[in-house]
Design an enzyme around this catalytic site. Sequence first.
Site, mmCIF file in Angstrom:
data_model
loop_
_atom_site.group_PDB
_atom_site.id
_atom_site.type_symbol
_atom_site.label_atom_id
_atom_site.label_comp_id
_atom_site.label_asym_id
_atom_site.label_seq_id
_atom_site.Cartn_x
_atom_site.Cartn_y
_atom_site.Cartn_z
ATOM 1 N N LEU A 231 -4.288 -0.990 0.346
ATOM 2 C CA LEU A 231 -4.509 -2.067 1.308
ATOM 3 C C LEU A 231 -4.883 -3.378 0.628
ATOM 4 C CD1 LEU A 231 -6.632 -0.106 3.936
ATOM 5 C CD2 LEU A 231 -4.246 -0.830 4.210
ATOM 6 N N SER B 57 -8.176 -3.913 -1.595
ATOM 7 C CA SER B 57 -8.616 -2.606 -2.116
ATOM 8 C C SER B 57 -8.971 -2.687 -3.603
ATOM 9 C CB SER B 57 -7.537 -1.538 -1.898
ATOM 10 O OG SER B 57 -6.337 -1.897 -2.574
ATOM 11 N N SER C 187 -4.963 -5.777 -7.675
ATOM 12 C CA SER C 187 -4.750 -6.844 -8.661
ATOM 13 C C SER C 187 -5.897 -6.923 -9.665
ATOM 14 C CB SER C 187 -4.587 -8.196 -7.967
ATOM 15 O OG SER C 187 -3.416 -8.219 -7.185
ATOM 16 N N SER D 109 2.892 -2.580 -0.879
ATOM 17 C CA SER D 109 4.031 -1.648 -0.731
ATOM 18 C C SER D 109 3.700 -0.543 0.276
ATOM 19 C CB SER D 109 4.442 -1.061 -2.083
ATOM 20 O OG SER D 109 3.342 -0.625 -2.857
#
Length: 200
Positions: free
Chosen positions: A36, A39, A42, A109
Amino acid sequence: MSEKKRNIVWHETTVTKQERRSLNGHQSFILWFTGLSASGKSTIANALAHSLFQQGKQVYVLDGDNVRHGLNHDLGFNEKDRKENIRRIGEVSKLFIDSGQIVLTAFISPYREDRDVVRKLVGPEEFMEVYVHCSIETCEKRDPKGLYKKARKHEITHFTGISAPYEEPENPEIILDTEKNTIEECVESLLSELKHKQLI
């Protein structure tokens, strides 16, 4: 067969993927971070990249927002565009693997089918799905970009977890719980797994 396909011929490169790997001293592969928004995808991907870079590894991060500034600037966030977004990133990631590099992709994704499409583009040892697990409640509390707040106000449509679905991975190679573990602990876990699989 279309005229376009008839007139496109694959040109073999003079330097092979294995030769590039040998020069770099490590395997080339994709770590596909999914989860999400907020979350920690990155953040973890970049922390891992820094650690690998410090070790002399050839590594690059493909970040969802960054890629949408250039390559995928023409895509929106509906289901069709999300699928095309991931398809393009899969093809770019495949090129990175061929160049002998480690590629870390940080993309929500949300659809299993799209992630599986990327998995099938490369070899079985060249793709590892990393599920960055974090509850929607915690992600919404973090909300570093203010996106959940906008989604709740209906200022953003097709927002994953609020007005669009997220399909959790069924059999990811790695699960990172960012509610229970620090960024440093997640990176150490990833490094340990990569060494265990003899990828680095």
